[in-house]
Design a protein around this motif. Structure first.
Motif, PDB file in Angstrom:
ATOM      1  N   THR A  76       0.859  -1.177   0.000  1.00  0.00           N
ATOM      2  CA  THR A  76       0.000   0.000   0.000  1.00  0.00           C
ATOM      3  C   THR A  76       0.898   1.229   0.000  1.00  0.00           C
ATOM      4  OG1 THR A  76      -1.704  -1.179   1.232  1.00  0.00           O
ATOM      5  CG2 THR A  76      -1.774   1.215   1.325  1.00  0.00           C
ATOM      6  N   ARG A  77       0.514   2.236  -0.764  1.00  0.00           N
ATOM      7  CA  ARG A  77       1.341   3.441  -0.839  1.00  0.00           C
ATOM      8  C   ARG A  77       0.462   4.690  -0.782  1.00  0.00           C
ATOM      9  NH1 ARG A  77       6.516   1.847  -2.206  1.00  0.00           N
ATOM     10  NH2 ARG A  77       6.665  -0.058  -3.441  1.00  0.00           N
ATOM     11  N   GLY A  78       1.037   5.761  -0.244  1.00  0.00           N
ATOM     12  CA  GLY A  78       0.374   7.048  -0.229  1.00  0.00           C
ATOM     13  C   GLY A  78       0.541   7.764  -1.565  1.00  0.00           C
ATOM     14  N   PHE A  79      -0.248   8.822  -1.753  1.00  0.00           N
ATOM     15  CA  PHE A  79      -0.235   9.552  -3.026  1.00  0.00           C
ATOM     16  C   PHE A  79       1.146  10.123  -3.325  1.00  0.00           C
ATOM     17  CE2 PHE A  79      -0.692  13.278  -5.682  1.00  0.00           C
ATOM     18  CZ  PHE A  79      -1.509  12.812  -6.690  1.00  0.00           C
ATOM     19  N   ASN A  80       1.743  10.817  -2.345  1.00  0.00           N
ATOM     20  CA  ASN A  80       3.041  11.446  -2.593  1.00  0.00           C
ATOM     21  C   ASN A  80       4.143  10.419  -2.834  1.00  0.00           C
ATOM     22  OD1 ASN A  80       2.179  14.116  -2.516  1.00  0.00           O
ATOM     23  ND2 ASN A  80       2.266  14.160  -0.281  1.00  0.00           N
ATOM     24  N   GLU A  81       4.070   9.301  -2.144  1.00  0.00           N
ATOM     25  CA  GLU A  81       5.048   8.239  -2.375  1.00  0.00           C
ATOM     26  C   GLU A  81       4.919   7.701  -3.802  1.00  0.00           C
ATOM     27  OE1 GLU A  81       6.513   4.027  -0.394  1.00  0.00           O
ATOM     28  OE2 GLU A  81       4.588   4.865   0.198  1.00  0.00           O
ATOM     29  N   LEU A  82       3.686   7.477  -4.238  1.00  0.00           N
ATOM     30  CA  LEU A  82       3.456   7.027  -5.616  1.00  0.00           C
ATOM     31  C   LEU A  82       3.991   8.047  -6.619  1.00  0.00           C
ATOM     32  CD1 LEU A  82      -0.129   5.485  -5.651  1.00  0.00           C
ATOM     33  CD2 LEU A  82       1.996   4.368  -6.319  1.00  0.00           C
ATOM     34  N   ARG A  83       3.791   9.305  -6.317  1.00  0.00           N
ATOM     35  CA  ARG A  83       4.258  10.344  -7.246  1.00  0.00           C
ATOM     36  C   ARG A  83       5.779  10.348  -7.331  1.00  0.00           C
ATOM     37  NH1 ARG A  83       3.759  16.627  -7.293  1.00  0.00           N
ATOM     38  NH2 ARG A  83       4.461  16.962  -9.415  1.00  0.00           N
TER      39      ARG A  83
ATOM     40  N   GLY B  30     -12.343  -0.688 -10.393  1.00  0.00           N
ATOM     41  CA  GLY B  30     -12.282  -1.728  -9.370  1.00  0.00           C
ATOM     42  C   GLY B  30     -10.918  -2.387  -9.233  1.00  0.00           C
ATOM     43  N   LEU B  31      -9.867  -1.702  -9.687  1.00  0.00           N
ATOM     44  CA  LEU B  31      -8.528  -2.274  -9.611  1.00  0.00           C
ATOM     45  C   LEU B  31      -7.726  -1.740  -8.433  1.00  0.00           C
ATOM     46  CD1 LEU B  31      -7.687  -2.079 -13.411  1.00  0.00           C
ATOM     47  CD2 LEU B  31      -8.517  -4.056 -12.123  1.00  0.00           C
ATOM     48  N   VAL B  32      -8.126  -0.579  -7.910  1.00  0.00           N
ATOM     49  CA  VAL B  32      -7.414   0.069  -6.809  1.00  0.00           C
ATOM     50  C   VAL B  32      -8.430   0.507  -5.756  1.00  0.00           C
ATOM     51  CG1 VAL B  32      -6.101   2.161  -6.205  1.00  0.00           C
ATOM     52  CG2 VAL B  32      -5.495   0.867  -8.241  1.00  0.00           C
ATOM     53  N   THR B  33      -8.041   0.383  -4.485  1.00  0.00           N
ATOM     54  CA  THR B  33      -8.864   0.921  -3.402  1.00  0.00           C
ATOM     55  C   THR B  33      -8.195   2.167  -2.850  1.00  0.00           C
ATOM     56  OG1 THR B  33      -7.765  -0.421  -1.719  1.00  0.00           O
ATOM     57  CG2 THR B  33      -9.772  -1.320  -2.695  1.00  0.00           C
ATOM     58  N   ARG B  34      -9.003   3.074  -2.360  1.00  0.00           N
ATOM     59  CA  ARG B  34      -8.526   4.340  -1.780  1.00  0.00           C
ATOM     60  C   ARG B  34      -9.008   4.394  -0.343  1.00  0.00           C
ATOM     61  NH1 ARG B  34     -10.854   9.766  -1.598  1.00  0.00           N
ATOM     62  NH2 ARG B  34      -9.162  11.290  -1.716  1.00  0.00           N
ATOM     63  N   THR B  35      -8.083   4.551   0.592  1.00  0.00           N
ATOM     64  CA  THR B  35      -8.423   4.629   2.007  1.00  0.00           C
ATOM     65  C   THR B  35      -8.015   5.995   2.537  1.00  0.00           C
ATOM     66  OG1 THR B  35      -7.991   2.261   2.222  1.00  0.00           O
ATOM     67  CG2 THR B  35      -8.126   3.540   4.257  1.00  0.00           C
ATOM     68  N   VAL B  36      -8.979   6.727   3.108  1.00  0.00           N
ATOM     69  CA  VAL B  36      -8.709   8.049   3.676  1.00  0.00           C
ATOM     70  C   VAL B  36      -8.572   7.898   5.180  1.00  0.00           C
ATOM     71  CG1 VAL B  36      -9.571  10.396   3.946  1.00  0.00           C
ATOM     72  CG2 VAL B  36     -10.024   9.148   1.831  1.00  0.00           C
ATOM     73  N   HIS B  37      -7.470   8.413   5.729  1.00  0.00           N
ATOM     74  CA  HIS B  37      -7.223   8.365   7.166  1.00  0.00           C
ATOM     75  C   HIS B  37      -7.544   9.733   7.762  1.00  0.00           C
ATOM     76  CE1 HIS B  37      -5.233   4.516   6.699  1.00  0.00           C
ATOM     77  NE2 HIS B  37      -4.587   5.031   5.660  1.00  0.00           N
ATOM     78  N   THR B  38      -8.264   9.728   8.876  1.00  0.00           N
ATOM     79  CA  THR B  38      -8.692  10.980   9.500  1.00  0.00           C
ATOM     80  C   THR B  38      -7.622  11.479  10.468  1.00  0.00           C
ATOM     81  OG1 THR B  38      -9.898   9.712  11.164  1.00  0.00           O
ATOM     82  CG2 THR B  38     -11.151  10.485   9.253  1.00  0.00           C
ATOM     83  N   THR B  39      -6.441  11.682   9.959  1.00  0.00           N
ATOM     84  CA  THR B  39      -5.352  12.252  10.737  1.00  0.00           C
ATOM     85  C   THR B  39      -5.188  13.703  10.324  1.00  0.00           C
ATOM     86  OG1 THR B  39      -3.750  11.572   9.064  1.00  0.00           O
ATOM     87  CG2 THR B  39      -4.154  10.034  10.886  1.00  0.00           C
TER      88      THR B  39
END
Length: 100
Positions: free
Chosen positions: A46-53, A75-84
């Protein structure tokens, strides 16, 4: 010398056409340059947006966002938002994405 290609037993033209349609459908979804790169970067973790960039340089932020949105829609990728604070977003391949 010419070689004649025959269909394997039990596979008729209709079944072959279904296979071609399936391949065409997969390539339409992931056949562009950045989708292949993003799927490759998410293959093992699993990777964050900035890491992927960073890992997908020289992709632009806009193109990465559009690519992730399209892969999520398909349906190939899931997106999880963390409330931090600040909010974090992680991306991962779904089982369908891993099957590619």
């Amino acid at each position: 010398m010419t070689q004649q290609i025959t269909e394997p037993d039990g596979i008729g033209p209709a079944l072959c056409e279904q296979g071609h349609d399936l391949i065409r459908s997969v390539l339409e979804r992931v056949g562009d340059k950045w989708s292949v790169v993003v799927i490759g970067k998410l293959a093992d973790t699993t990777r964050g947006f900035n890491e992927l960039r960073r890992l997908s340089d020289p992709i632009t932020q806009r193109m990465l966002s559009a690519t992730l949105h399209r892969l999520e829609r398909d349906g190939l990728v899931t997106r999880t938002v963390h409330t931090t604070k600040p909010p974090g977003v992680d991306y991962a391949l779904t089982p369908r994405g891993l099957s590619l």
